[in-house]
Design a protein around this motif. Structure first.
Motif, PDB file in Angstrom:
ATOM      1  N   LEU A 298     -57.994  24.159  35.494  1.00 26.23           N
ATOM      2  CA  LEU A 298     -58.660  24.036  36.788  1.00 26.23           C
ATOM      3  C   LEU A 298     -59.827  25.012  36.924  1.00 26.23           C
ATOM      4  O   LEU A 298     -60.798  24.728  37.629  1.00 26.23           O
ATOM      5  N   LEU A 299     -59.733  26.154  36.264  1.00 19.73           N
ATOM      6  CA  LEU A 299     -60.780  27.165  36.368  1.00 19.73           C
ATOM      7  C   LEU A 299     -61.823  27.074  35.264  1.00 19.73           C
ATOM      8  O   LEU A 299     -62.857  27.723  35.346  1.00 19.73           O
ATOM      9  N   ASP A 300     -61.563  26.279  34.239  1.00 15.34           N
ATOM     10  CA  ASP A 300     -62.472  26.164  33.104  1.00 15.34           C
ATOM     11  C   ASP A 300     -63.585  25.165  33.416  1.00 15.34           C
ATOM     12  O   ASP A 300     -63.323  23.967  33.527  1.00 15.34           O
ATOM     13  N   PRO A 301     -64.826  25.621  33.563  1.00 16.22           N
ATOM     14  CA  PRO A 301     -65.912  24.701  33.910  1.00 16.22           C
ATOM     15  C   PRO A 301     -66.188  23.657  32.814  1.00 16.22           C
ATOM     16  O   PRO A 301     -66.824  22.643  33.080  1.00 16.22           O
ATOM     17  N   GLN A 302     -65.680  23.886  31.611  1.00 16.35           N
ATOM     18  CA  GLN A 302     -65.859  22.929  30.527  1.00 16.35           C
ATOM     19  C   GLN A 302     -64.783  21.840  30.518  1.00 16.35           C
ATOM     20  O   GLN A 302     -64.908  20.863  29.796  1.00 16.35           O
TER      21      GLN A 302
END
Length: 149
Positions: free
Chosen positions: A42-46
């Motif tokens: 959820l926090l990984d922009p990739q």
């Protein structure tokens, strides 16, 4: 008044009990390892999964929503699948669920998606009362084949 904002690393401790409440509501189990993987995704922009949190006027997290996009065969633009939506039982009926859905809908419009859709259990009367006000019940029936992973 409910504020909806993207999940941030500082939300982890507030998100976890809401996530557990969501899993318990559906009488299911998710391992601690999967919970940690989900949080990191959820926090990984990739990674193509997004999340937002609903915060009440005291700053307390009272709900969350997670969504993802996917290509579609019936549209040139993607669909948005609202995968998880949860509002803490004590704050249901305050507009938090509606605001979370609106947040995803606004995000989908900004990203040129063709539609937002989701599933819920047939017996989830409280949520369905909201869903019937903000969306169209399509009449489709959901089937799945679990593959053990």
């Amino acid at each position: 008044m409910t504020e909806i904002r993207p999940l941030a690393p500082a939300d982890r401790d507030a998100w976890r009990p809401l996530w557990r409440g969501y899993i318990e509501f559906y009488e299911s189990e998710v391992s601690d390892e999967q919970t940690e993987l989900t949080w990191n995704r959820l926090l990984d922009p990739q990674f193509p999964i997004h999340g937002a949190v609903a915060v009440d006027d005291t700053g307390r997290a009272v709900g969350f929503v997670h969504w993802l996009t996917h290509a579609a065969t019936w549209s040139a633009t993607p669909y948005v699948y609202l995968e998880d939506l949860f509002v803490a039982p004590g704050t249901r009926g305050t507009g938090a669920g509606r605001a979370l859905i609106a947040h995803v809908t606004d995000w989908a419009r900004e990203h040129d998606a063709a539609k937002v859709y989701w599933l819920t259990q047939e017996t989830n009367a409280t949520a369905r009362a909201l869903y019937d006000r903000v969306a169209i019940h399509t009449g489709f029936v959901h089937y799945e084949i679990g593959l053990g992973s």
